[in-house]
Scaffold this motif. Structure first.
Motif: not given
Lengths: 375, 349
Positions: A69, A278, A281
């Motif tokens: 990631k 991100q 996330e």
């Protein structure tokens, strides 16, 4: 009694059968493979100049792996996108090799070289030494390293002006914090991550010199548990925005922020992502803890170098630096709720100043001290 | 009875490995990969050509030494979990000497190797002493010593060996084990002279254990401390000595990595796993010096060959890890296999 004996006999028989099958097959296969190998290599050597799709690209990850990631994943996405554009499939034209430990770097690189790949990427500064060595040994293959610099005529170095992006997310963090305390979680204490730290701190202090920046290093890019522990301590001590630049370790920071958000939805807790956007996330229920991300377009840079190589213009021995100007660095604005108009416009102002050269973003701790003193 | 034991010592590890491979094959089959292709890739990845052969030997070298480190301590009834830390300090010490000392090769190289061994020995001495004098369990102390070694070494690399960098400079050529001759034979693999040191160390261990009074005493202490004490042996001296020698082997493993494979030392974000793999190697090698050499070769080959499986057989890296783990699992459960064989035997009689 007889049954037992029979069973033992059966087991031994099946083992030996398996072995026999395995043995013969392996011989045949190796022969075939060897033949195929020589034919293929013959083809590629004769065909490289004729068609561009013969170009083969391999990528060696660091311990993070292609699904970190973070920058490994980003680089792989870049290579995949290039492959799809040219109608190639994984394993035929482009591939990656995962490194589980430092000792794997060199064999992984060499495997691609022996398989006649044209360009081999080393992703991450940890591969510097091995890419350097490989570039010296295998003069006929091109190499490129992401995040560090190697010195060889057949190798290109891709670096980013992370300090610029970190500065801008630092500005955003300073505008967002209500506790006057922000945190920085670094992966391994190294010149590269110091660059992130310096830029970030400079950005925060530019808005308000009184804001405290809590800096901690996890000593790993692959240890989410450690990241979570550090984040717990930081959030408990009153930090409300954490910028992580720690690869997979940062997933722990996200986890902790999400845990807090789930228990106390009213508390303002933020994480700033790194390398990729991100945003995903940070999603927890209806909330999202990702304030913004310092996006490093590893994919853009990686594709750029491949395309140049494919056209026979490989940037030999060059050191390519991608920054705001080259679209290699970007600040994510996906979380519209958190990134208010005001924050975005202030960030834009500072971006202008960096591009104009009015602000020289510090890259090291020494430069940072000088910068903060000058404020 | 002794021949039976010997046969067992060989049969059990062989069956464990086979079982591991078979279960691995079943897993590959059930997830839609061709196990034969997978194992062919594994084989080619380890022994396919001169390069992989060289890398396999390179990987085997430190594993032999850490395997010996665990096996040696085990002979005295000690469980040396600390091989990991001993490797790290050995690595650091050897590279340090390689960096700062300026001497001709004939002095420099042995000095660097010796210092690495000494550092490992020191790291084994402390747990040994604590165990012998105060009865502190060596497993706990060695685990703690691992962490002390890891973090202290990282800090030393950062603030003493370099100026806040993550990798030290390369050691001077006079301290290097790397061999241009071996490398040219193997298409620039990183194989180095360390393999001879590792094999020699295995011989030394066999010699100490089987052919000297010291070895006899070490074994006796391992079998029964009280009886050894009663018969006039110095138990605490033997326990300490055993841990020191175990540490020396592991320290040598670190020196091999530092002087041979890498020629430098880098900040480690986690353990090298050489020491932990050493435990499995010693188990598989039945704690016997030559068994350890074979087991280390198997581990080196598995780890090296595994890299080839994703690229040429399409088996995902995670699956490769599972297969390797399965083999270790069956090795560790050799007791089960032993029991099964005995059971079958009994029925026969």
């Amino acid at each position: 009694m007889k049954n037992r004996k029979f069973l033992l006999f059966g087991i031994i028989l099946s083992i030996s059968l398996f072995l026999v099958a395995c043995g013969t097959a392996s011989e045949e296969n190796t022969e075939e493979e060897n033949n195929a190998g020589t034919e293929e290599s013959g083809n590629t050597t004769s065909g490289t100049e004729e068609t561009s799709t013969d170009y083969q690209v391999g990528m060696v990850t660091d311990e993070g792996g292609v699904d970190d990631k973070s920058f490994n994943q980003s680089a792989w996405e870049g290579i995949k996108a290039w492959g799809e554009e040219n109608g190639l499939a994984k394993g035929e034209g482009f591939d990656y090799a995962q490194s589980d430990e430092t000792a794997d770097y060199m064999p992984n690189i060499t495997r691609f070289v022996r398989d006649d790949y044209d360009l081999v990427y080393g992703v991450g500064f940890k591969l510097k030494k091995d890419i350097q060595k490989a570039a010296d040994q295998f003069a006929n293959t091109n190499f490129a390293i992401v995040d560090d610099v190697v010195d060889a005529p057949n190798a290109a170095s891709i670096t980013f002006k992370e300090h610029q992006g970190s500065f801008l997310v630092g500005v955003a963090a300073a505008l967002k914090t209500t506790t006057e305390k922000v945190g920085f979680v670094g992966g391994i204490n190294s010149p590269l991550i110091k660059k992130f730290e310096s830029g970030f701190t400079a950005g925060v202090k530019s808005i308000n010199p009184d804001i405290e920046v809590d800096v901690q290093y996890a000593e790993s890019f692959t240890d989410p548990a450690k990241g979570k522990l550090i984040a717990t301590n930081m959030y408990d001590s009153g930090v409300d925005v954490i910028y992580h630049s720690s690869g997979g370790t940062g997933n722990g920071v996200f986890n902790q922020a999400k845990d807090i958000k789930q228990n106390e939805p009213e508390r303002a807790i933020w994480v700033i992502g790194v390398d990729r956007d991100q945003y995903e996330e940070g999603q927890i229920g209806e909330h999202n803890v990702t304030l913004t991300s310092m996006v490093k377009r590893v994919d853009v840079a990686v594709q750029d170098v491949i395309n140049r190589g494919m056209n026979g213009e490989f940037p030999e021995g060059e050191q390519l630096e991608y920054g705001l100007e080259e679209n290699g660095i970007r600040v994510a604005t996906t979380n519209e709720e958190a990134m208010t108009e005001e924050i975005i416009s202030t960030v834009k102002d500072w971006e202008e100043e960096i591009l104009n050269g009015e602000v020289e973003v510090p890259q090291t701790i020494e430069e940072l001290e000088a910068y903060v003193d000058s404020l | 009875m002794t021949t039976n034991n010997k046969m067992f010592g060989i049969l059990v590890p062989v069956i464990s490995v086979l079982l591991g491979l078979i279960v691995g094959a079943i897993i590959m089959l059930s997830s839609g990969h061709n196990p034969i292709k997978g194992y062919v890739a594994l084989w080619n990845g380890a022994f396919g050509d001169m390069y992989t052969l060289g890398e396999t030997v390179r990987r085997t070298t430190p594993l032999i030494l850490t395997g010996l480190a665990v096996a040696f301590a085990f002979k005295t009834g000690l469980f040396n979990i600390g091989a990991e830390g001993q490797v790290i300090v050995g690595w650091l010490a050897a590279v340090w000497i390689g960096l700062v000392v300026d001497a001709p090769m004939i002095i420099h190289l042995p000095l660097a190797i010796f210092t690495g061994a000494l550092a490992g020995g020191l790291w084994g001495f402390l747990p040994g002493l604590l165990k012998a004098k105060l009865g502190v369990h060596e497993v706990i102390v060695t685990i703690m010593m691992n962490y002390i070694a890891l973090y202290t070494t990282n800090e030393i690399i950062r603030s003493v060996l370099t100026d806040q960098k993550t990798t030290s400079e390369a050691i001077s050529a006079t301290a290097s084990l790397a061999s241009a001759w071996l490398q040219s034979l193997t298409f620039y693999s990183r194989v180095h002279y360390g393999i001879f040191i590792a094999l020699f160390a295995a011989f030394i261990m066999w010699f100490i254990i089987q052919r000297t009074t010291y070895g006899y005493e070490l074994k006796a202490v391992g079998f029964n401390q009280h009886a050894s004490n009663y018969s006039g042996m110095n138990v605490s001296k033997n326990i300490t000595l055993s841990m020191v020698l175990a540490g020396v082997f592991a320290g040598l493993a670190g020196a091999m990595e530092g002087l041979g494979t890498y020629g430098s030392i880098s900040v480690m974000s986690g353990f090298t796993n050489l020491g932990f793999d050493g435990i499995a190697v010693a188990l598989l090698g039945s704690n016997h010096a030559f068994g350890v050499v074979l087991a280390a070769l198997l581990f080196g080959a598995l780890k090296e060959g595994a890299g080839e499986m994703p690229t040429s057989a399409g088996v995902p890296t995670e699956l490769v890890d599972i297969i390797i783990a399965l083999i270790i699992f069956f090795v560790a459960s050799s007791y089960m296999i032993r029991w099964a064989i005995l059971r079958f035997k009994k029925e026969e009689n």
